[in-house]
Design a protein around this motif. Structure first.
Motif, PDB file in Angstrom:
ATOM      1  N   TRP A   1       0.702  -1.346   0.056  1.00  0.00           N
ATOM      2  CA  TRP A   1      -0.009   0.019  -0.083  1.00  0.00           C
ATOM      3  C   TRP A   1       0.805   1.253   0.067  1.00  0.00           C
ATOM      4  O   TRP A   1       0.729   2.227  -0.666  1.00  0.00           O
ATOM      5  CB  TRP A   1      -0.786   0.047   1.401  1.00  0.00           C
ATOM      6  CG  TRP A   1      -1.893   0.888   1.099  1.00  0.00           C
ATOM      7  CD1 TRP A   1      -2.145   2.225   0.968  1.00  0.00           C
ATOM      8  CD2 TRP A   1      -3.222   0.886   2.084  1.00  0.00           C
ATOM      9  NE1 TRP A   1      -3.098   2.854   1.165  1.00  0.00           N
ATOM     10  CE2 TRP A   1      -3.989   2.088   2.040  1.00  0.00           C
ATOM     11  CE3 TRP A   1      -3.870  -0.270   2.891  1.00  0.00           C
ATOM     12  CZ2 TRP A   1      -5.268   2.412   2.652  1.00  0.00           C
ATOM     13  CZ3 TRP A   1      -4.938  -0.187   3.458  1.00  0.00           C
ATOM     14  CH2 TRP A   1      -5.583   1.001   3.206  1.00  0.00           C
ATOM     15  N   PHE A   2       2.073   1.136   0.802  1.00  0.00           N
ATOM     16  CA  PHE A   2       2.767   2.393   1.148  1.00  0.00           C
ATOM     17  C   PHE A   2       3.387   2.796  -0.404  1.00  0.00           C
ATOM     18  O   PHE A   2       3.594   3.966  -0.618  1.00  0.00           O
ATOM     19  CB  PHE A   2       3.954   1.964   1.949  1.00  0.00           C
ATOM     20  CG  PHE A   2       4.855   3.357   2.272  1.00  0.00           C
ATOM     21  CD1 PHE A   2       4.443   4.217   3.006  1.00  0.00           C
ATOM     22  CD2 PHE A   2       6.061   3.392   1.582  1.00  0.00           C
ATOM     23  CE1 PHE A   2       5.205   5.424   3.108  1.00  0.00           C
ATOM     24  CE2 PHE A   2       6.739   4.504   1.723  1.00  0.00           C
ATOM     25  CZ  PHE A   2       6.362   5.550   2.607  1.00  0.00           C
ATOM     26  N   GLY A   3       3.762   1.701  -1.259  1.00  0.00           N
ATOM     27  CA  GLY A   3       4.397   2.079  -2.517  1.00  0.00           C
ATOM     28  C   GLY A   3       3.352   2.976  -3.586  1.00  0.00           C
ATOM     29  O   GLY A   3       3.934   3.807  -4.312  1.00  0.00           O
ATOM     30  N   TRP A   4       1.973   2.835  -3.338  1.00  0.00           N
ATOM     31  CA  TRP A   4       1.062   3.642  -4.024  1.00  0.00           C
ATOM     32  C   TRP A   4       1.209   4.977  -3.729  1.00  0.00           C
ATOM     33  O   TRP A   4       0.693   6.067  -4.673  1.00  0.00           O
ATOM     34  CB  TRP A   4      -0.288   2.972  -3.848  1.00  0.00           C
ATOM     35  CG  TRP A   4      -0.640   2.416  -5.024  1.00  0.00           C
ATOM     36  CD1 TRP A   4      -1.313   2.908  -6.311  1.00  0.00           C
ATOM     37  CD2 TRP A   4      -0.664   0.845  -5.470  1.00  0.00           C
ATOM     38  NE1 TRP A   4      -1.685   1.910  -6.908  1.00  0.00           N
ATOM     39  CE2 TRP A   4      -1.412   0.704  -6.723  1.00  0.00           C
ATOM     40  CE3 TRP A   4      -0.252  -0.294  -4.525  1.00  0.00           C
ATOM     41  CZ2 TRP A   4      -1.292  -0.601  -7.100  1.00  0.00           C
ATOM     42  CZ3 TRP A   4      -0.425  -1.440  -5.082  1.00  0.00           C
ATOM     43  CH2 TRP A   4      -0.859  -1.530  -6.581  1.00  0.00           C
ATOM     44  N   TYR A   5       1.385   5.537  -2.604  1.00  0.00           N
ATOM     45  CA  TYR A   5       1.586   6.824  -2.195  1.00  0.00           C
ATOM     46  C   TYR A   5       2.838   7.374  -3.057  1.00  0.00           C
ATOM     47  O   TYR A   5       2.781   8.568  -3.487  1.00  0.00           O
ATOM     48  CB  TYR A   5       2.011   6.988  -0.582  1.00  0.00           C
ATOM     49  CG  TYR A   5       0.694   6.745   0.399  1.00  0.00           C
ATOM     50  CD1 TYR A   5      -0.255   7.321   0.025  1.00  0.00           C
ATOM     51  CD2 TYR A   5       0.884   5.674   1.063  1.00  0.00           C
ATOM     52  CE1 TYR A   5      -1.378   7.065   0.756  1.00  0.00           C
ATOM     53  CE2 TYR A   5      -0.473   5.165   1.878  1.00  0.00           C
ATOM     54  CZ  TYR A   5      -1.276   6.059   1.819  1.00  0.00           C
ATOM     55  OH  TYR A   5      -2.518   5.807   2.552  1.00  0.00           O
ATOM     56  N   GLY A   6       3.772   6.772  -3.136  1.00  0.00           N
ATOM     57  CA  GLY A   6       4.950   7.204  -3.893  1.00  0.00           C
ATOM     58  C   GLY A   6       4.489   7.323  -5.502  1.00  0.00           C
ATOM     59  O   GLY A   6       4.958   8.109  -6.143  1.00  0.00           O
ATOM     60  N   PHE A   7       3.776   6.427  -6.032  1.00  0.00           N
ATOM     61  CA  PHE A   7       3.440   6.525  -7.429  1.00  0.00           C
ATOM     62  C   PHE A   7       2.339   7.357  -7.597  1.00  0.00           C
ATOM     63  O   PHE A   7       2.260   8.345  -8.446  1.00  0.00           O
ATOM     64  CB  PHE A   7       2.967   5.189  -7.716  1.00  0.00           C
ATOM     65  CG  PHE A   7       2.710   4.940  -9.216  1.00  0.00           C
ATOM     66  CD1 PHE A   7       3.578   4.852 -10.056  1.00  0.00           C
ATOM     67  CD2 PHE A   7       1.249   4.726  -9.603  1.00  0.00           C
ATOM     68  CE1 PHE A   7       3.308   4.500 -11.455  1.00  0.00           C
ATOM     69  CE2 PHE A   7       0.980   4.765 -10.895  1.00  0.00           C
ATOM     70  CZ  PHE A   7       2.232   4.740 -11.910  1.00  0.00           C
ATOM     71  N   ASN A   8       1.038   7.104  -6.825  1.00  0.00           N
ATOM     72  CA  ASN A   8       0.095   8.247  -7.092  1.00  0.00           C
ATOM     73  C   ASN A   8       0.605   9.695  -6.725  1.00  0.00           C
ATOM     74  O   ASN A   8       0.356  10.547  -7.371  1.00  0.00           O
ATOM     75  CB  ASN A   8      -1.051   7.809  -6.645  1.00  0.00           C
ATOM     76  CG  ASN A   8      -1.788   6.633  -6.960  1.00  0.00           C
ATOM     77  OD1 ASN A   8      -1.421   6.315  -7.996  1.00  0.00           O
ATOM     78  ND2 ASN A   8      -2.872   6.176  -6.480  1.00  0.00           N
ATOM     79  N   VAL A   9       0.940  10.009  -5.462  1.00  0.00           N
ATOM     80  CA  VAL A   9       1.152  11.237  -5.204  1.00  0.00           C
ATOM     81  C   VAL A   9       2.700  11.809  -5.746  1.00  0.00           C
ATOM     82  O   VAL A   9       2.652  12.849  -6.099  1.00  0.00           O
ATOM     83  CB  VAL A   9       1.375  11.455  -3.607  1.00  0.00           C
ATOM     84  CG1 VAL A   9       1.619  12.495  -3.087  1.00  0.00           C
ATOM     85  CG2 VAL A   9       0.126  10.894  -2.744  1.00  0.00           C
TER      86      VAL A   9
END
Length: 169
Positions: A1-9
């Protein structure tokens, strides 16, 4: 889940202005809401179905985790373009779609050990549809500098039935 913050944000590329910071913040909030809604939807729906079928309710964390992933996949396309309430709807439906298509694959005897097809393919398609339905004029203007073609529901609000964004998705 944490990786999606790096990707989306992180897809905003920079947060040097207040507008860019707002876009990044919206992407982060929507990412969180969609994932949470997807996990809750798939977990609780599966709990209800298993209890009705066997009489013995139990939580299956595989469904919760893959429901979260389905919510994350579906929100990626429009994380900076839709309102948070729409992210909750998108994630909730993604959790249900994941559960439904996972069960279809089992019934059809199609081997997908990690449920990659329901998580990524089905919810990826759903994410494109969500963007075509819910992209707001304000967020389109902020992110891309153009709000000529927005989500279908917002086009109806303008008195138009411009289907361009939805059709492109």
């Amino acid at each position: 889940w944490f990786g999606w913050y790096g990707f989306n944000v992180g897809s905003t590329r920079h947060i040097s202005s207040e507008l860019d910071g707002g876009i990044a913040a919206l992407a982060g909030v929507n990412t969180t809401l969609a994932a949470a809604a997807g996990g809750v939807a798939s977990l609780v729906t599966n709990l209800f179905l298993v209890e009705r079928k066997t009489g013995e309710p139990y939580f299956n964390l595989n469904y919760a985790m893959n429901g979260c992933l389905g919510g994350l996949v579906c929100i990626t396309a429009g994380c900076a373009l839709i309102e948070p309430w729409a992210a909750i709807i998108a994630g909730f439906v993604a959790g249900l779609l994941y559960l439904w298509f996972s069960n279809i694959l089992v019934k059809l005897c199609i081997d997908d050990a990690v449920d990659a097809i329901p998580v990524h393919m089905i919810n990826g398609f759903w994410g494109l549809i969500v963007t075509g339905l819910f992209a707001t004029p304000e967020h389109m203007q902020n992110a891309y500098g153009n709000s000529e073609h927005v989500g279908w529901f917002y086009e109806w609000g303008r008195g138009s039935s411009d289907f361009n964004l939805m059709g492109c998705q």
